[in-house]
Motif scaffolding. Structure first.
Motif, PDB file in Angstrom:
ATOM      1  N   LEU A  10      97.434  22.531  17.035  1.00  0.00           N
ATOM      2  CA  LEU A  10      98.868  22.721  16.847  1.00  0.00           C
ATOM      3  C   LEU A  10      99.665  21.665  17.611  1.00  0.00           C
ATOM      4  CD1 LEU A  10      98.946  26.612  17.124  1.00  0.00           C
ATOM      5  CD2 LEU A  10      99.612  25.286  15.103  1.00  0.00           C
ATOM      6  N   GLN A  11      99.214  21.340  18.819  1.00  0.00           N
ATOM      7  CA  GLN A  11      99.882  20.292  19.585  1.00  0.00           C
ATOM      8  C   GLN A  11      99.815  18.947  18.861  1.00  0.00           C
ATOM      9  OE1 GLN A  11      97.878  20.789  23.476  1.00  0.00           O
ATOM     10  NE2 GLN A  11      99.924  21.115  24.319  1.00  0.00           N
ATOM     11  N   GLU A  12      98.707  18.708  18.188  1.00  0.00           N
ATOM     12  CA  GLU A  12      98.525  17.429  17.502  1.00  0.00           C
ATOM     13  C   GLU A  12      99.493  17.257  16.332  1.00  0.00           C
ATOM     14  OE1 GLU A  12      94.438  17.464  16.412  1.00  0.00           O
ATOM     15  OE2 GLU A  12      93.711  17.045  18.441  1.00  0.00           O
ATOM     16  N   VAL A  13      99.805  18.342  15.634  1.00  0.00           N
ATOM     17  CA  VAL A  13     100.701  18.225  14.474  1.00  0.00           C
ATOM     18  C   VAL A  13     102.157  18.507  14.833  1.00  0.00           C
ATOM     19  CG1 VAL A  13      98.879  18.781  12.826  1.00  0.00           C
ATOM     20  CG2 VAL A  13     100.273  20.629  13.761  1.00  0.00           C
ATOM     21  N   ALA A  14     102.385  19.019  16.050  1.00  0.00           N
ATOM     22  CA  ALA A  14     103.763  19.255  16.497  1.00  0.00           C
ATOM     23  C   ALA A  14     104.421  17.925  16.867  1.00  0.00           C
ATOM     24  CB  ALA A  14     103.768  20.201  17.697  1.00  0.00           C
ATOM     25  N   LEU A  15     105.722  17.952  17.003  1.00  0.00           N
ATOM     26  CA  LEU A  15     106.446  16.760  17.447  1.00  0.00           C
ATOM     27  C   LEU A  15     106.103  16.433  18.892  1.00  0.00           C
ATOM     28  CD1 LEU A  15     109.985  17.608  15.995  1.00  0.00           C
ATOM     29  CD2 LEU A  15     108.260  16.091  14.990  1.00  0.00           C
ATOM     30  N   SER A  16     106.282  15.197  19.274  1.00  0.00           N
ATOM     31  CA  SER A  16     106.114  14.831  20.679  1.00  0.00           C
ATOM     32  C   SER A  16     107.172  15.556  21.512  1.00  0.00           C
ATOM     33  CB  SER A  16     106.273  13.320  20.852  1.00  0.00           C
ATOM     34  OG  SER A  16     107.628  12.945  20.598  1.00  0.00           O
ATOM     35  N   GLU A  17     107.013  15.540  22.818  1.00  0.00           N
ATOM     36  CA  GLU A  17     107.996  16.206  23.678  1.00  0.00           C
ATOM     37  C   GLU A  17     109.382  15.579  23.496  1.00  0.00           C
ATOM     38  OE1 GLU A  17     106.523  17.592  27.723  1.00  0.00           O
ATOM     39  OE2 GLU A  17     105.020  16.063  27.217  1.00  0.00           O
ATOM     40  N   LEU A  18     109.432  14.260  23.405  1.00  0.00           N
ATOM     41  CA  LEU A  18     110.716  13.576  23.240  1.00  0.00           C
ATOM     42  C   LEU A  18     111.364  13.951  21.912  1.00  0.00           C
ATOM     43  CD1 LEU A  18     112.862  11.516  24.011  1.00  0.00           C
ATOM     44  CD2 LEU A  18     111.392   9.723  23.041  1.00  0.00           C
ATOM     45  N   HIS A  19     110.603  13.886  20.838  1.00  0.00           N
ATOM     46  CA  HIS A  19     111.160  14.197  19.531  1.00  0.00           C
ATOM     47  C   HIS A  19     111.463  15.695  19.386  1.00  0.00           C
ATOM     48  CE1 HIS A  19     109.662  10.138  18.552  1.00  0.00           C
ATOM     49  NE2 HIS A  19     110.682  10.128  17.711  1.00  0.00           N
ATOM     50  N   SER A  20     110.746  16.522  20.125  1.00  0.00           N
ATOM     51  CA  SER A  20     111.047  17.951  20.133  1.00  0.00           C
ATOM     52  C   SER A  20     112.414  18.195  20.759  1.00  0.00           C
ATOM     53  CB  SER A  20     109.971  18.718  20.905  1.00  0.00           C
ATOM     54  OG  SER A  20     108.730  18.654  20.243  1.00  0.00           O
ATOM     55  N   ARG A  21     112.692  17.508  21.880  1.00  0.00           N
ATOM     56  CA  ARG A  21     114.005  17.658  22.513  1.00  0.00           C
ATOM     57  C   ARG A  21     115.114  17.173  21.579  1.00  0.00           C
ATOM     58  NH1 ARG A  21     111.129  16.461  27.295  1.00  0.00           N
ATOM     59  NH2 ARG A  21     111.456  14.214  27.083  1.00  0.00           N
ATOM     60  N   ARG A  22     114.847  16.105  20.877  1.00  0.00           N
ATOM     61  CA  ARG A  22     115.860  15.576  19.945  1.00  0.00           C
ATOM     62  C   ARG A  22     116.139  16.571  18.820  1.00  0.00           C
ATOM     63  NH1 ARG A  22     113.908   9.209  19.514  1.00  0.00           N
ATOM     64  NH2 ARG A  22     114.750   8.564  21.561  1.00  0.00           N
ATOM     65  N   LEU A  23     115.086  17.237  18.335  1.00  0.00           N
ATOM     66  CA  LEU A  23     115.296  18.234  17.280  1.00  0.00           C
ATOM     67  C   LEU A  23     116.090  19.417  17.819  1.00  0.00           C
ATOM     68  CD1 LEU A  23     114.896  19.339  14.456  1.00  0.00           C
ATOM     69  CD2 LEU A  23     112.662  20.239  15.183  1.00  0.00           C
ATOM     70  N   ILE A  24     115.787  19.840  19.026  1.00  0.00           N
ATOM     71  CA  ILE A  24     116.536  20.950  19.628  1.00  0.00           C
ATOM     72  C   ILE A  24     118.010  20.565  19.777  1.00  0.00           C
ATOM     73  CG2 ILE A  24     116.792  22.392  21.683  1.00  0.00           C
ATOM     74  CD1 ILE A  24     113.744  21.987  22.143  1.00  0.00           C
ATOM     75  N   GLU A  25     118.270  19.338  20.224  1.00  0.00           N
ATOM     76  CA  GLU A  25     119.654  18.875  20.361  1.00  0.00           C
ATOM     77  C   GLU A  25     120.351  18.819  19.015  1.00  0.00           C
ATOM     78  OE1 GLU A  25     118.957  15.124  22.172  1.00  0.00           O
ATOM     79  OE2 GLU A  25     118.817  15.946  24.226  1.00  0.00           O
ATOM     80  N   GLN A  26     119.622  18.419  17.988  1.00  0.00           N
ATOM     81  CA  GLN A  26     120.208  18.346  16.650  1.00  0.00           C
ATOM     82  C   GLN A  26     120.575  19.741  16.145  1.00  0.00           C
ATOM     83  OE1 GLN A  26     117.760  16.412  13.622  1.00  0.00           O
ATOM     84  NE2 GLN A  26     118.605  17.784  12.056  1.00  0.00           N
ATOM     85  N   VAL A  27     119.645  20.691  16.331  1.00  0.00           N
ATOM     86  CA  VAL A  27     119.909  22.056  15.889  1.00  0.00           C
ATOM     87  C   VAL A  27     121.118  22.620  16.628  1.00  0.00           C
ATOM     88  CG1 VAL A  27     119.002  24.422  15.858  1.00  0.00           C
ATOM     89  CG2 VAL A  27     117.520  22.501  15.202  1.00  0.00           C
ATOM     90  N   ALA A  28     121.189  22.366  17.937  1.00  0.00           N
ATOM     91  CA  ALA A  28     122.311  22.874  18.729  1.00  0.00           C
ATOM     92  C   ALA A  28     123.635  22.283  18.244  1.00  0.00           C
ATOM     93  CB  ALA A  28     122.098  22.554  20.209  1.00  0.00           C
ATOM     94  N   SER A  29     123.625  21.004  17.875  1.00  0.00           N
ATOM     95  CA  SER A  29     124.865  20.349  17.429  1.00  0.00           C
ATOM     96  C   SER A  29     125.345  20.888  16.090  1.00  0.00           C
ATOM     97  CB  SER A  29     124.642  18.836  17.317  1.00  0.00           C
ATOM     98  OG  SER A  29     123.787  18.522  16.240  1.00  0.00           O
ATOM     99  N   GLU A  30     124.429  21.495  15.331  1.00  0.00           N
ATOM    100  CA  GLU A  30     124.779  22.030  14.008  1.00  0.00           C
ATOM    101  C   GLU A  30     125.307  23.460  14.089  1.00  0.00           C
ATOM    102  OE1 GLU A  30     121.125  21.648  11.928  1.00  0.00           O
ATOM    103  OE2 GLU A  30     121.252  19.456  11.703  1.00  0.00           O
ATOM    104  N   LEU A  31     125.202  24.097  15.227  1.00  0.00           N
ATOM    105  CA  LEU A  31     125.617  25.500  15.361  1.00  0.00           C
ATOM    106  C   LEU A  31     127.127  25.620  15.529  1.00  0.00           C
ATOM    107  CD1 LEU A  31     122.730  26.714  17.706  1.00  0.00           C
ATOM    108  CD2 LEU A  31     123.043  27.269  15.291  1.00  0.00           C
TER     109      LEU A  31
END
Length: 274
Positions: A253-274
């Motif tokens: 699961l870690q291998e197919v998940a986003l990297s830590e950096l890209h995970s933070r970017r996705l979280i920031e993107q989701v937050a900006s859309e709320l």
């Protein structure tokens, strides 16, 4: 020591830990942890095991129960023992003794990373319909207490893979989710937390069977157990082959998940859309 005594009683009966676990309705992992001193045992659990082992000597029982009571004094969760199921308290006790905690949850932000608002929404939506507002607040307080782990001088390593759905489901509403995203970003910046998001675009993945937590207990991870929750019960998997399967699944699961950096970017993107 209580653990040494339990081991001797079991061996005197000619029982393996697995057989003793079946007799006492406890997991092999729990008995191993008790015997090796990796976990303190609740007096009521000790009494049950002594009963199952037919230890009737009142002097021996009183001494061991007294030692068990002394050993449990420092666990903050002791104050909640009468309010929660044994499995819930066991899980928190194992967390407190863990050197590494690996968590996969495809649908929800895991409890160790939740805000109180998010926790309240999850707890209120789940479980029994007879739960009162006070019950909910106690459960929220209990969940927030678990996060003491983050403030320890030497916190356990916490590796988490969350499904993107955990970010998109509006638990508590948009404002609450924005604050939850902020907390995820803040915690993911800490050295002991490794947070990755499994995006929708990953498609079929190794975690389709659902959430699980792998607890590596003790400084050398001498005990490893997998905690699995369902609507009606929680249970522990401690067979080495089963633990290895969950460990390899987590790695995949870690291998197919986003990297830590890209995970933070996705979280920031989701937050900006709320």
């Amino acid at each position: 020591m209580v653990g040494d005594a339990l081991k001797k009683f079991r061996e005197d009966l000619g029982l393996t830990q697995r057989a003793a676990g079946r007799l006492c309705d406890r997991s092999q992992a729990s008995l191993s942890a008790y015997e090796n001193g990796h976990r303190a045992i609740r007096p009521r659990d000790l009494k049950h095991i002594l009963d199952m082992y037919d230890i009737a000597d009142e002097v021996v029982r009183a001494r061991l129960l007294s030692l068990a009571a002394q050993g449990r004094q420092n666990g903050w969760w002791n104050d909640f023992e009468e309010r929660f199921e044994v499995g819930v308290i066991d899980h928190v006790s194992l967390e407190a003794d863990s050197s590494h905690i690996r968590i996969f949850d495809p649908l929800l932000v895991t409890g160790l990373l939740q805000t109180d608002e998010y926790a309240r929404a999850v707890i209120a939506a789940s479980g029994t319909a007879t739960r009162t507002p006070r019950d909910i607040e106690i459960a929220v307080g209990f969940r927030m207490q678990r996060q003491r782990l983050h403030e320890q001088d030497r916190p356990p390593k916490i590796s988490v893979v969350l499904g993107e759905a955990a970010l998109r489901q509006l638990m508590g509403g948009p404002d609450a989710m924005r604050r939850q995203c902020d907390k995820l970003i803040s915690l993911s910046a800490r050295p002991h937390v490794e947070l990755r998001i499994l995006p929708f675009g990953a498609g079929a993945h190794a975690g389709v069977d659902g959430a699980f937590t792998i607890l590596s207990v003790g400084p050398d991870s001498l005990l490893e157990v997998v905690a699995i929750d369902s609507l009606t019960r929680s249970w522990y998997v401690d067979e080495p082959a089963d633990v290895d399967l969950h460990s390899s699944t987590f790695e995949r699961l870690q291998e197919v998940a986003l990297s830590e950096l890209h995970s933070r970017r996705l979280i920031e993107q989701v937050a900006s859309e709320l």
